[in-house]
Design an enzyme around this catalytic site. Structure first.
Site, PDB file in Angstrom:
ATOM      1  CD  GLU A 140      18.468  25.361  31.919  1.00 30.29           C
ATOM      2  OE1 GLU A 140      18.842  25.434  30.739  1.00 30.29           O
ATOM      3  OE2 GLU A 140      18.904  24.526  32.723  1.00 30.29           O
ATOM      4  N   GLY A 141      14.599  30.106  31.070  1.00 26.15           N
ATOM      5  CA  GLY A 141      13.945  30.974  30.092  1.00 26.15           C
ATOM      6  C   GLY A 141      12.514  30.540  29.888  1.00 26.15           C
TER       7      GLY A 141
END
Lengths: 245, 380
Positions: free
Chosen positions: B363-364
């Site tokens: 998620e990043g």
């Protein structure tokens, strides 16, 4: 059938116990409060029976100051329909039972945990039944309702006893009444805010107990290691110090 | 300024803690060893309302705020982050995206079963050649009039096999670059979808991660989310919210490791006293506690900003960056405090350390969070 489940507000079981005021008062600083675990099991069974269609309404009640309302809200989140808080500091078992008798008289079945995990008095249930003239059954580990008839299981020496009992009755329940306490679902948590919580004033009641002082158990003694060849010494220690032989 | 939680928030935290300690803990080691999906737990947690925590009750959600969500994620992740990631993706990427940008029909058809937890959601953005570089999507979505035709491969998909509802980002107008990307709701059982093997991961082993291949997969037009070309913006907006979930997860992993290290340090004796009495250990514990508390406050601030309708992209990126980095540091120290015992599975901290590593990546990555934070700083 209308059920009343009594809820004792007790310190979380992992609380570090301290006393103040010359060891006469329990120090409540920083304490997290929970539903007494036995009362929580009682409530869980009541909710299960209500879901099975055997109960018309579940009320929860306690004797306590406003700080105990969070505990009652949790009981509402678990599935009770309404709550009653008798606005008083619980003094002793007789005082609490006298207060509860005022609100319990209209119910068919009263459920109370076998003891509260703070003072372990095990007295309120029996006293309450006596004051109200209700039947009372202790050590209840199972409860069912079939065709409007309440049937109970009691734990007895070496086995179980199945009994049927007429209402109104105070049931003093113990481990086994439900398997695990119910975790409230979020829907229940949201609904709890809207369910009625009635505060009623306390009635005059005699205070029959005076607390002289509390004492913490001695710290655990260090572990003693006995040489593996020295069985005699082990037996002596078990006999004379541990006093288990 | 008010640091107090409401009764409801405290009850949710307690419910998550009770479930984690009573149920997740029982089989977490076994599921980790066997890489077994926590199907039973997801069903139970869905019944308790954890799969659609912030979805309006009108769409079968629990209607809770993001602060409650952070508290729940912390407690679940202390014990089992592989289960909490399934919850995080479902709540803050999939349900949040549909709540915010879905049509009424999409909400009725897809959001409701996701919020009830009857369906599990997955978010398909990463590709073999487009992880952090999400602007360059190779998966194509050809406009065929009444439907789109999807072709391509997605990578590292959490709940890739267990999910039944996919949200897929794909390129419709390659000439427009990232402005040509669309987001689609795709049913996993659509013809033309095949799954790669279960990824044999270092940590979070009981969540099922797969690559997903699309070969001429027909997606009805009404399953596109938002206007034509809205997909990239949709993905970024969903990730802004998703970061709060993963930040809270990382913080929970760190908090769990701290709890275990603290308990162990008070029991384990060396040189004639509990090791907590040695300053070398006590100072480690102090540093760990400060980091966990900082991470918790960042998570709660991002959640509070979201709940109060304020921009939260910067706060959620800061929370994700900091919480995942300190999760790695705190779990490593927890293993160190446990010594040899920390290196065996029974004591859980080695698993928490393996789980922490992923929070810096998915998620990043931490590097992507630094891009978000620095760009926001420099723009202001």
């Amino acid at each position: 059938m209308k059920f009343l489940v009594l809820i004792s507000n007790v310190p979380d079981t992992t609380t570090k116990i301290r006393f103040v005021d010359d060891n006469k008062t329990f120090d409540t600083t920083g304490v997290q409060w929970i539903i007494n675990p036995w009362d929580e099991l009682a409530l869980t069974r009541a909710v299960e029976l209500k879901e099975a269609g055997g109960i018309e309404k579940i009320t929860v009640a306690n004797v306590g100051e406003s700080i105990t309302e969070a505990t009652l809200r949790k009981a509402l989140a678990v599935g009770a329909d309404d709550a009653i808080r008798i606005d008083a500091k619980p003094k002793d078992a007789f005082y609490v039972a006298t207060q509860l008798a005022e609100v319990a008289k209209d119910y068919d079945v009263v459920m109370v945990g076998i003891e509260a995990s703070d003072y372990n008095g095990s007295a309120v249930g029996g006293m309450l039944a006596e004051i109200l003239g209700f039947n009372s059954v202790s050590a209840v580990s199972g409860m069912n309702i079939e065709n409007g008839q309440l049937s109970l299981t009691r734990e007895i020496d070496g086995g179980q006893q199945k009994i049927e009992v007429e209402t109104p009755v105070v049931t003093i329940v113990q481990k086994g009444i439900a398997i695990d306490p119910r975790i409230p679902a979020m829907r229940g948590i949201m609904m709890a805010r809207k369910k009625p919580l009635t505060v009623v004033p306390a009635v005059d009641a005699e205070e029959k107990t005076e607390y002289i002082s509390f004492e913490l158990p001695p710290p655990k003694a260090a572990c003693k290691l006995v040489d593996e060849d020295n069985v005699k010494e082990l037996v002596r220690l078990l006999q004379e110090e541990a006093k288990v032989l | 300024m008010n640091f107090e939680f409401t009764d409801e928030q405290l009850m949710i935290r307690q419910a998550a803690k009770d479930y984690a300690e009573r149920e997740l803990l029982q089989d977490v080691l076994e599921r980790d060893a066997k890489a077994e999906f926590p199907a039973r737990h997801i069903k139970n947690l869905a019944e308790l309302g954890f799969m659609g925590m912030m979805v309006d009750p009108e769409y079968d959600g629990s209607g809770m705020d993001t602060v409650s969500y952070v508290l729940a994620m912390e407690e679940l992740s202390k014990i089992d982050a592989a289960t909490s990631v399934v919850i995080s993706v479902n709540n803050s990427l999939v349900c949040y995206g549909l709540c915010k940008y879905g049509t009424e029909e999409q909400k009725q058809k897809y959001l409701k079963p996701l919020a009830r937890g009857e369906h599990i959601g997955a978010f398909l953005l990463s590709e073999p050649e487009a992880g952090s570089d999400a602007m360059h999507q190779h998966t194509s979505a050809e406009d065929k009039g009444d439907h789109y035709l999807l072709n391509g491969t997605k990578n590292w998909i959490t709940s890739g096999n267990s999910a039944s509802t996919y949200i897929v980002m794909a390129q419709t107008f390659p000439e427009k670059g990232y402005r040509g990307i669309n987001a689609f709701i795709v049913e996993k059982n659509s013809p033309g979808i095949t799954l790669g093997p279960h990824e044999d991961k270092m940590g979070m082993r009981s969540s099922d991660t797969h690559s997903v291949m699309f070969t001429d997969v027909k997606v009805p037009k009404e399953n596109r989310i938002g206007e034509d070309g809205f997909g990239y913006k949709f993905a970024m907006k969903a990730l802004e919210a998703g970061r709060i979930g993963i930040a809270a997860q990382a913080m929970g992993i760190a908090a769990g490791a701290l709890e275990r290290a603290l308990a162990y340090a008070k029991e384990r004796k060396a040189f004639g006293t509990e090791i907590a009495n040695h300053q070398a250990i006590a100072f480690k514990l102090a540093d760990m506690a400060v980091k966990v508390e900082n991470a918790r406050n960042l998570c709660l601030k991002a959640a509070w900003q979201k709940d109060n309708g304020q921009p939260f992209a910067m706060a959620s990126a800061m929370a994700k960056l900091y919480a995942s980095d300190i999760a790695m540091e705190v779990t490593t120290e927890a293993v160190q405090i446990h010594g040899g015992y920390g290196y065996v599975k029974e004591y859980h901290v080695e698993r928490l350390m393996r789980e922490a590593k992923l929070t810096q990546i998915y998620e990043g990555t931490s590097e992507v969070q630094k891009i978000v934070v620095s760009r926001t700083l420099l723009r202001e």
